[in-house]
Design an enzyme around this catalytic site. Structure first.
Site, PDB file in Angstrom:
ATOM      1  N   ARG A 206      30.851  41.426  17.335  1.00 63.73           N
ATOM      2  CA  ARG A 206      32.174  41.935  17.740  1.00 63.73           C
ATOM      3  C   ARG A 206      33.163  41.772  16.587  1.00 63.73           C
ATOM      4  NH1 ARG A 206      30.456  40.006  23.079  1.00 63.73           N
ATOM      5  NH2 ARG A 206      31.032  37.879  22.551  1.00 63.73           N
ATOM      6  N   PHE A 225      27.716  50.388  27.466  1.00 61.04           N
ATOM      7  CA  PHE A 225      27.286  49.117  28.066  1.00 61.04           C
ATOM      8  C   PHE A 225      28.341  48.056  27.713  1.00 61.04           C
ATOM      9  CE2 PHE A 225      23.541  51.525  26.618  1.00 61.04           C
ATOM     10  CZ  PHE A 225      22.870  51.754  27.813  1.00 61.04           C
ATOM     11  N   ASP A 254      30.353  51.430  31.560  1.00 54.72           N
ATOM     12  CA  ASP A 254      29.443  50.446  32.161  1.00 54.72           C
ATOM     13  C   ASP A 254      29.186  50.874  33.598  1.00 54.72           C
ATOM     14  OD1 ASP A 254      28.569  47.425  31.132  1.00 54.72           O
ATOM     15  OD2 ASP A 254      28.486  47.658  33.318  1.00 54.72           O
ATOM     16  N   SER A 255      28.048  50.443  34.133  1.00 61.30           N
ATOM     17  CA  SER A 255      27.731  50.812  35.517  1.00 61.30           C
ATOM     18  C   SER A 255      28.173  49.724  36.493  1.00 61.30           C
ATOM     19  CB  SER A 255      26.242  51.082  35.663  1.00 61.30           C
ATOM     20  OG  SER A 255      25.511  49.961  35.235  1.00 61.30           O
ATOM     21  N   ASP A 304      24.851  48.708  23.317  1.00 56.39           N
ATOM     22  CA  ASP A 304      24.377  47.339  23.561  1.00 56.39           C
ATOM     23  C   ASP A 304      23.762  47.250  24.958  1.00 56.39           C
ATOM     24  OD1 ASP A 304      23.919  44.632  23.343  1.00 56.39           O
ATOM     25  OD2 ASP A 304      25.972  44.050  23.820  1.00 56.39           O
ATOM     26  N   CYS A 344      18.187  43.586  22.870  1.00 56.08           N
ATOM     27  CA  CYS A 344      18.063  42.150  23.187  1.00 56.08           C
ATOM     28  C   CYS A 344      16.725  41.869  23.862  1.00 56.08           C
ATOM     29  CB  CYS A 344      19.240  41.674  24.050  1.00 56.08           C
ATOM     30  SG  CYS A 344      19.352  42.504  25.631  1.00 56.08           S
TER      31      CYS A 344
HETATM   32  N1  SAH Z   1      28.332  44.533  24.912  1.00 52.50           N
HETATM   33  C1  SAH Z   1      28.619  43.627  26.005  1.00 52.50           C
HETATM   34  C2  SAH Z   1      27.351  43.151  26.717  1.00 52.50           C
HETATM   35  C3  SAH Z   1      26.490  44.252  27.309  1.00 52.50           C
HETATM   36  S1  SAH Z   1      25.382  43.704  28.525  1.00 52.50           S
HETATM   37  C4  SAH Z   1      29.470  42.484  25.494  1.00 52.50           C
HETATM   38  O1  SAH Z   1      29.766  42.432  24.290  1.00 52.50           O
HETATM   39  O2  SAH Z   1      29.862  41.635  26.294  1.00 52.50           O
HETATM   40  C5  SAH Z   1      24.743  45.163  29.173  1.00 52.50           C
HETATM   41  C6  SAH Z   1      25.650  45.904  30.163  1.00 52.50           C
HETATM   42  O3  SAH Z   1      25.015  47.149  30.484  1.00 52.50           O
HETATM   43  C7  SAH Z   1      25.930  45.225  31.490  1.00 52.50           C
HETATM   44  O4  SAH Z   1      27.318  45.058  31.631  1.00 52.50           O
HETATM   45  C8  SAH Z   1      25.398  46.199  32.551  1.00 52.50           C
HETATM   46  O5  SAH Z   1      26.256  46.282  33.694  1.00 52.50           O
HETATM   47  C9  SAH Z   1      25.393  47.507  31.821  1.00 52.50           C
HETATM   48  N2  SAH Z   1      24.424  48.529  32.239  1.00 52.50           N
HETATM   49  C10 SAH Z   1      23.118  48.378  32.550  1.00 52.50           C
HETATM   50  N3  SAH Z   1      22.523  49.567  32.760  1.00 52.50           N
HETATM   51  C11 SAH Z   1      23.476  50.522  32.574  1.00 52.50           C
HETATM   52  C12 SAH Z   1      23.485  51.954  32.623  1.00 52.50           C
HETATM   53  N4  SAH Z   1      22.383  52.629  32.886  1.00 52.50           N
HETATM   54  N5  SAH Z   1      24.634  52.601  32.352  1.00 52.50           N
HETATM   55  C13 SAH Z   1      25.765  51.900  32.080  1.00 52.50           C
HETATM   56  N6  SAH Z   1      25.808  50.555  31.995  1.00 52.50           N
HETATM   57  C14 SAH Z   1      24.686  49.864  32.245  1.00 52.50           C
END
Ligand code: SAH
Length: 400
Positions: A206, A225, A254-255, A304, A344
């Site tokens: 970040r 995400f 995000d979902s 991510d 990850c």
């Molecule tokens: N980049 C973030 C962490 C991401 S974790 C940070 O810095 O804090 C991954 C995220 O993807 C989660 O919040 C989850 O809700 C979301 N997610 C999972 N599948 C998804 C999809 N198909 N579309 C959108 N978001 C999704």
């Protein structure tokens, strides 16, 4: 003391101090859940003291490779103190810190994060479950803190035959926390957030994103995400430092609706409530396809995603999923734009991830170069003995 006798040739990984013993390596012997057993070679040679997990394919996890070591309360106090003290060696630029990172800290199955004055722990193996009260005492002793919350509700517990457990283990307090990270602040909730509440491992990525935003003065940013908006806040902080907030557009997807609500709150927490920022409660894949149809492009994109491949067994399907979103992401990149792309998944190695992103570029018809490799922040250490610890890898791709 019970013993597990290995099959011939199966001692090799333990001799290299890899801490896991798979069920298929065991010739005879068993132990109760979390019990300490002696692991020995087919010839009876001592290899390790380990805890047993009768329900798991990873049947035992080593505590120590030293025959004279006693596995008792003093041992756990020492291990925990060592892990906590090691974090003091880094200038982490945050009061959200991973204090114990499982196998890398010699405590397989134990994850502990500190958010301000509150500790949050995940007990993810039968061994740490059995030693929970001792580990809780050790954590308070090593940190001088009094509040410890348990978030043992990760999926790994099932594989160990353990039920989910959450709640205060020591002390009590507010589950809502605000941490400082680099030049910004972020709120989280240790009871309802993902994992222990927050993704500390992406802290320095970040910060890199903030630096890029400052230097390149991004106009259109897409954070896929986004969870609670960490990368969005970082981009805004970088743009602010460059005096380039005006006219910048930020889209975060995000979902999870609660995560998006918190992301909005996190912008306000940093004084960015007036920014031109949009939050979409949507599927990333579908959104990227729609943006392509609409002819939109971005100067910076973060991908991510969650863990697509929890184990090596899922690697092939996961590889396709990674390739798909990277192909779409690269297509949406404006010339000179940057893509920060992450995996990850422990089951996808750094080399494979590199290949996946490269072939996504070919499929997208997009030429780019990799300018940087990114990884987990240093409080999530990797060890030589345990390559599985290198789970988070990232690439910065610059479109030519
Ligand atoms: N980049 C973030 C962490 C991401 S974790 C940070 O810095 O804090 C991954 C995220 O993807 C989660 O919040 C989850 O809700 C979301 N997610 C999972 N599948 C998804 C999809 N198909 N579309 C959108 N978001 C999704």
């Amino acid at each position: 003391m019970k013993a597990l006798r290995l099959r011939p040739g199966k001692e090799r990984s333990l001799l290299r101090r890899h801490p896991w013993v798979f069920d298929s390596a065991i010739a005879k012997g068993s132990g109760d859940a979390g019990e300490t057993v002696r692991i020995e070679s087919s010839e009876g040679q001592f290899l390790a003291w380990a805890s047993t997990s009768p329900a798991s394919k990873i049947r035992a996890r080593a505590w120590s490779f030293v025959e004279t070591q006693r596995i008792d309360a003093a041992f756990f106090h020492e291990r925990v103190k060592k892990a906590v003290d090691a974090r003091g060696l880094f200038d982490l630029q945050s009061d959200g810190v991973r204090l114990v990172h499982g196998e890398a800290d010699g405590l397989p199955g134990l994850i502990v994060d500190r958010y301000g004055d509150t500790l949050v722990a995940q007990f993810l193996s039968a061994g740490v479950e059995r030693w929970k009260p001792v580990l809780a005492d050790a954590l308070l002793a090593a940190t001088g803190l009094s509040k410890l919350y348990e978030r043992s509700d990760a999926s790994g517990r099932e594989r160990e035959g353990l039920k989910p457990v959450t709640g205060w283990l020591r002390g009590e307090g507010d589950t809502a926390q605000v941490i400082r990270e680099h030049a910004w602040r972020l709120s989280l909730d240790i009871a309802t957030g993902h994992k222990t509440g927050f993704y500390l491992d992406q802290r320095d990525s970040r910060q890199r994103f903030a630096e890029m935003a400052q230097h390149r003065k991004f106009r259109r940013v897409l954070n896929c995400f986004c969870y609670t908006g960490g990368f969005t806040v970082a981009a805004l902080a970088g743009l602010k430092a460059a005096g380039a907030l005006e006219g910048a557009e930020l889209t975060s997807i995000d979902s999870s609706l609660p995560a998006l609500d918190r992301a909005r709150a996190n912008l306000a927490l940093n004084g960015f409530e007036g920014a031109n920022a949009q939050f979409l409660d949507a599927d990333v894949n579908a959104s990227l396809r729609r943006f392509i149809e609409e002819g939109r492009t971005f100067d910076a994109i973060v991908l991510d995603p969650p863990k697509f491949a929890p184990t090596v067994a899922h690697a092939e399907r996961a590889a396709r999923a990674y390739k798909d979103i990277n192909r779409l992401g690269l297509k949406l990149l404006a010339p000179g734009g940057v893509l920060l792309t992450f995996s990850c998944s422990g089951g996808i190695g750094a080399d494979l991830f590199h290949k996946i992103v490269a072939s996504a570029g070919i499929d997208a018809g997009v030429d780019g170069y990799i300018s940087e490799r990114l990884g987990a922040a240093p409080d999530h250490p990797m060890t030589i003995e345990f390559p599985e610890g290198e789970y988070l890898k990232g690439l910065v791709v610059v479109r030519k």
